[in-house]
Motif scaffolding. Sequence first.
Motif, PDB file in Angstrom:
ATOM      1  N   HIS A  94     -17.588  -4.726  41.852  1.00 55.75           N
ATOM      2  CA  HIS A  94     -18.306  -5.434  42.915  1.00 55.75           C
ATOM      3  C   HIS A  94     -17.460  -6.551  43.507  1.00 55.75           C
ATOM      4  O   HIS A  94     -17.504  -6.792  44.716  1.00 55.75           O
ATOM      5  CB  HIS A  94     -19.602  -6.026  42.371  1.00 55.75           C
ATOM      6  N   LEU A  95     -16.715  -7.246  42.655  1.00 57.66           N
ATOM      7  CA  LEU A  95     -15.895  -8.378  43.090  1.00 57.66           C
ATOM      8  C   LEU A  95     -14.515  -8.298  42.436  1.00 57.66           C
ATOM      9  O   LEU A  95     -14.409  -8.069  41.223  1.00 57.66           O
ATOM     10  CB  LEU A  95     -16.536  -9.715  42.684  1.00 57.66           C
ATOM     11  N   HIS A  96     -13.478  -8.542  43.227  1.00 56.42           N
ATOM     12  CA  HIS A  96     -12.143  -8.749  42.668  1.00 56.42           C
ATOM     13  C   HIS A  96     -12.189 -10.014  41.816  1.00 56.42           C
ATOM     14  O   HIS A  96     -12.937 -10.960  42.109  1.00 56.42           O
ATOM     15  CB  HIS A  96     -11.142  -8.906  43.823  1.00 56.42           C
ATOM     16  N   ASP A  97     -11.417 -10.057  40.762  1.00 55.22           N
ATOM     17  CA  ASP A  97     -11.421 -11.235  39.899  1.00 55.22           C
ATOM     18  C   ASP A  97     -11.067 -12.506  40.657  1.00 55.22           C
ATOM     19  O   ASP A  97     -11.584 -13.591  40.345  1.00 55.22           O
ATOM     20  CB  ASP A  97     -10.439 -11.044  38.741  1.00 55.22           C
ATOM     21  N   ASP A 107     -22.503  -9.398  28.059  1.00 55.89           N
ATOM     22  CA  ASP A 107     -21.346  -9.795  27.260  1.00 55.89           C
ATOM     23  C   ASP A 107     -20.050  -9.383  27.950  1.00 55.89           C
ATOM     24  O   ASP A 107     -19.058 -10.133  27.940  1.00 55.89           O
ATOM     25  CB  ASP A 107     -21.438  -9.229  25.845  1.00 55.89           C
ATOM     26  N   ALA A 108     -20.051  -8.202  28.574  1.00 53.99           N
ATOM     27  CA  ALA A 108     -18.870  -7.763  29.313  1.00 53.99           C
ATOM     28  C   ALA A 108     -18.647  -8.632  30.543  1.00 53.99           C
ATOM     29  O   ALA A 108     -17.501  -8.924  30.907  1.00 53.99           O
ATOM     30  CB  ALA A 108     -19.011  -6.298  29.713  1.00 53.99           C
ATOM     31  N   ALA A 158     -19.821  -9.606  37.795  1.00 54.48           N
ATOM     32  CA  ALA A 158     -18.454  -9.726  37.285  1.00 54.48           C
ATOM     33  C   ALA A 158     -18.052  -8.463  36.536  1.00 54.48           C
ATOM     34  O   ALA A 158     -17.946  -8.450  35.306  1.00 54.48           O
ATOM     35  CB  ALA A 158     -18.351 -10.957  36.382  1.00 54.48           C
ATOM     36  N   ASP A 159     -17.813  -7.396  37.278  1.00 51.80           N
ATOM     37  CA  ASP A 159     -17.404  -6.142  36.654  1.00 51.80           C
ATOM     38  C   ASP A 159     -16.061  -5.637  37.160  1.00 51.80           C
ATOM     39  O   ASP A 159     -15.605  -4.561  36.747  1.00 51.80           O
ATOM     40  CB  ASP A 159     -18.468  -5.063  36.836  1.00 51.80           C
ATOM     41  N   VAL A 180     -24.778 -11.860  36.722  1.00 51.03           N
ATOM     42  CA  VAL A 180     -25.824 -10.838  36.595  1.00 51.03           C
ATOM     43  C   VAL A 180     -25.151  -9.492  36.384  1.00 51.03           C
ATOM     44  O   VAL A 180     -23.969  -9.316  36.704  1.00 51.03           O
ATOM     45  CB  VAL A 180     -26.745 -10.776  37.844  1.00 51.03           C
ATOM     46  N   THR A 181     -25.914  -8.536  35.860  1.00 51.48           N
ATOM     47  CA  THR A 181     -25.327  -7.210  35.665  1.00 51.48           C
ATOM     48  C   THR A 181     -25.600  -6.271  36.828  1.00 51.48           C
ATOM     49  O   THR A 181     -24.766  -5.437  37.149  1.00 51.48           O
ATOM     50  CB  THR A 181     -25.864  -6.550  34.376  1.00 51.48           C
ATOM     51  N   ASP A 182     -26.769  -6.364  37.459  1.00 52.58           N
ATOM     52  CA  ASP A 182     -27.207  -5.358  38.437  1.00 52.58           C
ATOM     53  C   ASP A 182     -27.089  -3.965  37.812  1.00 52.58           C
ATOM     54  O   ASP A 182     -26.812  -2.970  38.491  1.00 52.58           O
ATOM     55  CB  ASP A 182     -26.380  -5.452  39.722  1.00 52.58           C
ATOM     56  N   ALA A 183     -27.288  -3.897  36.484  1.00 50.94           N
ATOM     57  CA  ALA A 183     -27.070  -2.647  35.756  1.00 50.94           C
ATOM     58  C   ALA A 183     -28.152  -1.627  36.081  1.00 50.94           C
ATOM     59  O   ALA A 183     -29.311  -1.960  36.319  1.00 50.94           O
ATOM     60  CB  ALA A 183     -27.056  -2.913  34.260  1.00 50.94           C
TER      61      ALA A 183
END
Length: 371
Positions: A237-240, A306-307, A233-234, A258-261
């Motif tokens: 990667h995906l539209h809201d 958190d983001a 959810a950034d 997940v972050t996949d950071a």
Amino acid sequence: MRVNGKVVTPSGVIRQGCVETDGERITAVAEYPSVRDGHWILPGFVDIHTHGGGGHTFTTGDVDEARAAADFHLRHGTTTMLASLVSSPFELMRDATAALSPLVTERVIAGLHFEGPYLSTARCGAQNPAHLRDPSIEELRELIDLGGGAVRMVTLAPERAGALDAVRFLTENRVVAAIGHTDATYDQTCAAVAAGAAVGTHVFNGMRPPHHREPGPVYALLGSDEVICELVADGVHLHDGTLAFAATVTGPDRAALVTDAMSAAGMPDGEYELGGQAVLVADQVARLANPDGTPGPIAGSTLTMDAALRRAVGAGIAVPDASRMASATPARALGLDHQVGSLLAGWRADLVVLDDDLQVVRVMRAGAWVD
């Protein structure tokens, strides 16, 4: 110790509530009528897919790097995490398992996640294609034995030769088999789920796109009651709208934020690396560097949990549901429910205190406040 505020529990929000702790455990979660307009109190976040952050990486198997990456995400509310590695030669996988397994015993990380190397060349994304290969039971057996319980999840493409046998082997050995970076058909994906695959790795990303006549892996994963679907959810990667749609299809009990950071999370724009490949970060978006120096495919993210929670709420997901997606559901994916992921008496005292803008105020892990 008592922490007062708006407490998010598995059954809803206690607007005037408190969490009481003793040592490492929660002793009570209850109403506390004298509380007025307190902060949000959520379970500590559980990230089952992260490659690094704060300028540090898990992918090399370096212990000091791993500690620093885990500490960075802890300060953003992630109290439980897997260290995710990318596709690499078996020797590096083996060395990383030996090096990082003690961090599981120390509870710095909850385990290891191998994202690859048993992935689709056509959908490899930022994975190094030179290291991709068919699943090997022999490799997996050695890693599992070497890790002594540290290997918790392996992502593979179900269309590769031997993949279904690998899924069965992983499941029999209490390792989560995840489906990702795949060009599989709908039927091939369903076969992997029937064999025991239980997680969809960053669903939509690194997958054959869905089509109404060939739904592919996305529909198979979203539609399976047995699969927990990772969602990044950034807004990149995906539209809201896609995020909200997917979370509606699965419900919060099957959607895991997940972050996949990568190492660039929390760092300035610039040049980084992931799995030995050059990465360019511009406007906080990480992409592989093409040979001519231009940005290429997405290479992980610069996200923190958190983001991700804030983004999910901004996309229309209610705070209690977004909290479940960030904590209880990923904990259940790893079999860690009844230990972490919810604010319940007897569970580990992991919590994150957020203000009304859902910004982190304080983090508690195992009953101790994080500096």
